[in-house]
Design a protein around this motif. Structure first.
Motif, PDB file in Angstrom:
ATOM      1  N   ASP A 297     -39.503  30.060  16.978  1.00 19.13           N
ATOM      2  CA  ASP A 297     -38.657  28.848  16.808  1.00 19.13           C
ATOM      3  C   ASP A 297     -37.769  28.718  18.040  1.00 19.13           C
ATOM      4  O   ASP A 297     -37.326  29.692  18.616  1.00 19.13           O
ATOM      5  CB  ASP A 297     -37.767  29.007  15.570  1.00 19.13           C
ATOM      6  N   GLN A 298     -37.543  27.481  18.419  1.00 20.44           N
ATOM      7  CA  GLN A 298     -36.756  27.234  19.628  1.00 20.44           C
ATOM      8  C   GLN A 298     -35.319  27.681  19.354  1.00 20.44           C
ATOM      9  O   GLN A 298     -34.825  27.559  18.240  1.00 20.44           O
ATOM     10  CB  GLN A 298     -36.780  25.722  19.943  1.00 20.44           C
ATOM     11  N   ASN A 299     -34.654  28.227  20.373  1.00 19.30           N
ATOM     12  CA  ASN A 299     -33.235  28.544  20.271  1.00 19.30           C
ATOM     13  C   ASN A 299     -32.959  29.447  19.076  1.00 19.30           C
ATOM     14  O   ASN A 299     -33.836  30.011  18.490  1.00 19.30           O
ATOM     15  CB  ASN A 299     -32.462  27.214  20.144  1.00 19.30           C
ATOM     16  N   ASN A 300     -31.738  29.602  18.737  1.00 20.48           N
ATOM     17  CA  ASN A 300     -31.353  30.347  17.526  1.00 20.48           C
ATOM     18  C   ASN A 300     -29.878  30.090  17.279  1.00 20.48           C
ATOM     19  O   ASN A 300     -29.077  30.166  18.184  1.00 20.48           O
ATOM     20  CB  ASN A 300     -31.602  31.849  17.716  1.00 20.48           C
TER      21      ASN A 300
ATOM     22  N   LEU B 242     -27.773  31.780  15.622  1.00 18.24           N
ATOM     23  CA  LEU B 242     -27.016  33.008  15.881  1.00 18.24           C
ATOM     24  C   LEU B 242     -27.508  33.594  17.196  1.00 18.24           C
ATOM     25  O   LEU B 242     -28.669  33.926  17.341  1.00 18.24           O
ATOM     26  CB  LEU B 242     -27.286  34.001  14.738  1.00 18.24           C
ATOM     27  N   HIS B 243     -26.613  33.689  18.162  1.00 13.83           N
ATOM     28  CA  HIS B 243     -27.023  34.302  19.436  1.00 13.83           C
ATOM     29  C   HIS B 243     -26.946  35.804  19.266  1.00 13.83           C
ATOM     30  O   HIS B 243     -25.861  36.378  19.253  1.00 13.83           O
ATOM     31  CB  HIS B 243     -26.098  33.812  20.550  1.00 13.83           C
ATOM     32  N   ASP B 244     -28.124  36.405  19.115  1.00 15.06           N
ATOM     33  CA  ASP B 244     -28.109  37.850  18.842  1.00 15.06           C
ATOM     34  C   ASP B 244     -28.234  38.674  20.107  1.00 15.06           C
ATOM     35  O   ASP B 244     -28.303  39.883  20.060  1.00 15.06           O
ATOM     36  CB  ASP B 244     -29.239  38.195  17.870  1.00 15.06           C
ATOM     37  N   GLU B 245     -28.280  37.983  21.258  1.00 24.05           N
ATOM     38  CA  GLU B 245     -28.385  38.734  22.528  1.00 24.05           C
ATOM     39  C   GLU B 245     -27.023  38.769  23.225  1.00 24.05           C
ATOM     40  O   GLU B 245     -26.192  37.887  23.021  1.00 24.05           O
ATOM     41  CB  GLU B 245     -29.433  38.080  23.437  1.00 24.05           C
ATOM     42  N   LEU B 246     -26.894  39.765  24.099  1.00 22.69           N
ATOM     43  CA  LEU B 246     -25.589  39.900  24.779  1.00 22.69           C
ATOM     44  C   LEU B 246     -25.475  38.847  25.893  1.00 22.69           C
ATOM     45  O   LEU B 246     -26.508  38.374  26.362  1.00 22.69           O
ATOM     46  CB  LEU B 246     -25.473  41.310  25.361  1.00 22.69           C
TER      47      LEU B 246
END
Lengths: 10, 212
Positions: free
Chosen positions: A1-4, A6-10
């Motif tokens: 899925d495009q984007n997210n 919740l940004h789960d990356e630093l």
């Protein structure tokens, strides 16, 4: 899925 | 989490440790661009505000706190504790030309027009160019201490490894974030010139000399 809502990356 | 992202985060952590160790051990921030460090502090502050609202994992929280503390500690060292060793004359990049376009672009191109999301997007755009004052300073002074080039290599590798992380996540979980990917590629490309010199010179024990 495009984007997210919740940004789960630093 | 995947090995590329883990290696990327570790590379970032190593870069931060190298920088703090260099400044603390030599009690000097010669050759370090305070402007780039200010931009990094801006980047992590804008990006990690979600520390108060969202809990992703202990690892995520721990690393965010480390990067925030270290970026402000570096600024403290450069502009206060060891300010006598800060090379102001060679750190002249106009960072407003990096901040303002990042703000505008974040307002125009984002995933969602919300406060935290626009700040996150701003931090992604700004991070992609945050190293420019440092690279500019190295080109102006014409050289960099080897410890500074190790710092730059680790810092450049972090987002370079993230590119492999994004490829892996697209392939394995059909997840991708085009904003982070485009900015991450730009960020890594900006280091290419330095990477070439690092591999061909520094690793052979020579001093890093950038063509002024």
């Amino acid at each position: 899925d495009q984007n997210n809502d919740l940004h789960d990356e630093l | 989490m995947n090995v590329f992202r883990l290696l990327g985060d570790l590379s970032h952590l190593i870069a931060v440790i190298i920088l703090l160790q260099k400044i603390w051990h030599t009690r000097s921030c010669a050759g370090i661009s305070g402007k780039s460090q200010v931009l990094f502090a801006l980047v992590y502050t804008a990006r990690y505000l979600d520390l108060v609202s969202t809990y992703v994992s202990l690892y995520n929280t721990f690393m965010k706190v480390i990067f925030l503390i270290s970026s402000y500690a570096t600024i403290y060292f450069i502009y206060m504790k060891f300010r006598a060793t800060y090379d102001r004359n060679h750190d002249t990049f106009r960072i407003e030309f990096l901040i303002l376009p990042s703000v505008l672009l974040a307002l125009l191109i984002n995933h969602q027009f919300s406060f935290l999301e626009v700040l996150w997007t701003f931090s992604i755009y700004l991070e992609s160019v945050a190293i420019l004052p440092q690279l500019f300073m190295v080109s102006k002074t014409g050289e960099a201490e080897s410890i500074t080039s190790h710092y730059l290599f680790a810092l450049g590798s972090y987002r370079g490894l993230y590119i492999f992380n994004w490829i892996y996540r697209y392939w394995s979980e059909q997840h991708y974030d085009i904003i982070a990917i485009v900015a991450g590629v730009v960020q890594t490309v900006l280091y290419c010139d330095f990477f070439y010199l690092y591999v061909t010179k520094v690793l052979k024990g020579k001093k890093l000399q950038l063509p002024a």
